[in-house]
Design an enzyme around this catalytic site. Structure first.
Site, PDB file in Angstrom:
ATOM      1  N   THR A  28       0.834  -0.818   0.164  1.00 29.05           N
ATOM      2  CA  THR A  28      -0.055  -0.312  -0.103  1.00 29.05           C
ATOM      3  C   THR A  28       1.022   1.287   0.265  1.00 29.05           C
ATOM      4  OG1 THR A  28      -1.841  -0.505   1.596  1.00 29.05           O
ATOM      5  CG2 THR A  28      -1.670   1.189   1.606  1.00 29.05           C
ATOM      6  N   ALA A  83       7.734   1.310   1.720  1.00 33.49           N
ATOM      7  CA  ALA A  83       9.111   1.640   3.267  1.00 33.49           C
ATOM      8  C   ALA A  83       8.777   3.032   4.191  1.00 33.49           C
ATOM      9  CB  ALA A  83       9.367   0.757   3.583  1.00 33.49           C
ATOM     10  N   ASP A  84       8.598   3.325   5.001  1.00 32.01           N
ATOM     11  CA  ASP A  84       9.014   4.725   5.623  1.00 32.01           C
ATOM     12  C   ASP A  84      10.268   4.979   5.822  1.00 32.01           C
ATOM     13  OD1 ASP A  84       5.787   5.819   5.526  1.00 32.01           O
ATOM     14  OD2 ASP A  84       5.860   4.163   6.588  1.00 32.01           O
ATOM     15  N   GLU A 103      -0.232  -5.621   5.770  1.00 32.46           N
ATOM     16  CA  GLU A 103       0.870  -5.825   5.125  1.00 32.46           C
ATOM     17  C   GLU A 103       1.687  -6.472   6.169  1.00 32.46           C
ATOM     18  OE1 GLU A 103       1.598  -0.580   3.637  1.00 32.46           O
ATOM     19  OE2 GLU A 103       2.194  -1.689   5.382  1.00 32.46           O
TER      20      GLU A 103
HETATM   21  C1  5RP Z   1       2.055   1.894   4.149  1.00 30.99           C
HETATM   22  C2  5RP Z   1       3.233   1.705   4.356  1.00 30.99           C
HETATM   23  C3  5RP Z   1       3.838   2.810   3.241  1.00 30.99           C
HETATM   24  O1  5RP Z   1       4.915   1.345   2.197  1.00 30.99           O
HETATM   25  C4  5RP Z   1       4.394   3.859   3.000  1.00 30.99           C
HETATM   26  O2  5RP Z   1       4.407   4.197   4.144  1.00 30.99           O
HETATM   27  C5  5RP Z   1       5.137   3.815   2.334  1.00 30.99           C
HETATM   28  O3  5RP Z   1       4.621   4.996   1.601  1.00 30.99           O
HETATM   29  P1  5RP Z   1       5.098   6.128  -0.092  1.00 30.99           P
HETATM   30  O4  5RP Z   1       5.175   4.231  -1.431  1.00 30.99           O
HETATM   31  O5  5RP Z   1       3.424   6.889  -0.021  1.00 30.99           O
HETATM   32  O6  5RP Z   1       6.280   6.310   0.518  1.00 30.99           O
HETATM   33  O7  5RP Z   1       3.606   1.082   5.008  1.00 30.99           O
HETATM   34  O8  5RP Z   1       0.941   1.390   5.334  1.00 30.99           O
END
Ligand code: 5RP
Length: 219
Positions: A28, A83-84, A103
């Site tokens: 996501t 990932a963040d 996830e």
């Molecule tokens: C969602 C997540 C996403 O993988 C994470 O927030 C990264 O998001 P983005 O690809 O928009 O930078 O863990 O729950």
């Protein structure tokens, strides 16, 4: 090159890990969305996808990609997600989009976890990004106190309910030197559903979109 371009690069590179006539898991977020866009081009070669959130399910369906129930398929050969934060050991912070529980389930059920991210997500020490924790609503104060005891500053994510009907506490000020140990410890606090640390089951590969191309990180 923009961050979005780097996310897109990483997402496109993940297509190389998709085998014909298989079911894969999809994460996501904005990087996962780029991957879904890429998957749409090869959808005729897929048996289907297990989704990690309602938002991803909607996007997959809009792209004409069959969405399957995890309980109806065996272990998945592949899970692709963003990932963040990621460290050099491929341990992650996830949950910025609030989808951490599903996830983590799909990652656990997958043989290969390919994480896709732009280069800004690679850090020396996890914890600069506030750690998302999914909590049963009635346990909010109790869990908040437990997180405080461990040096964190939990902040209630306003106007947000997870796909599972729970709340999120975003925990600031954690300098996570032992991610697997902290994940195991937080997993034991009553009321916590899921900790956004993916250290006990880290990624197997991180594809990092950079200005110069895609960097592949393995442990
Ligand atoms: C969602 C997540 C996403 O993988 C994470 O927030 C990264 O998001 P983005 O690809 O928009 O930078 O863990 O729950």
């Amino acid at each position: 090159m923009s961050t979005d371009d780097m996310k897109k690069r990483a997402a496109e590179a993940a297509l190389a890990y998709v085998e014909d006539n298989t079911v894969l898991g999809v994460g996501t977020g904005s990087t996962a969305n780029y991957f879904i866009d890429a998957l749409a081009r090869i959808k005729s070669r897929l048996d289907g996808v297990v989704s990690s959130s309602e938002a991803t399910t909607q996007r997959l369906k809009a792209a004409g990609i069959p969405v399957l129930n995890l309980n109806a398929v065996g272990p998945l050969p592949l899970y692709v997600d963003g990932a963040d934060e990621a460290n050099a050991r491929l341990q992650l912070i996830k949950g910025g989009g609030g989808a951490l529980t599903r996830e983590k389930i799909v990652a656990a059920a997958s043989e290969l976890f390919v994480c896709i991210a732009d280069e800004s997500k690679l850090v020396d020490t996890l914890g600069g990004f506030p750690l998302p924790v999914e909590v049963i609503p009635m346990a909010r104060s109790h869990v908040g106190r437990e997180l405080h005891k461990r040096g964190g500053q939990p902040v209630f994510r306003e106007n947000f309910v997870t796909d599972n009907g729970n709340i999120i506490l975003d925990v600031y000020n954690l300098h996570i030197l032992e991610p697997a140990k902290l994940e195991a410890e937080l997993n034991n606090i009553a009321g916590i559903v899921t900790v956004g640390l993916f250290a006990l089951r880290p990624a197997d590969i991180v594809l990092l979109g950079t200005k110069n191309g895609v960097q592949t990180l393995r442990c």
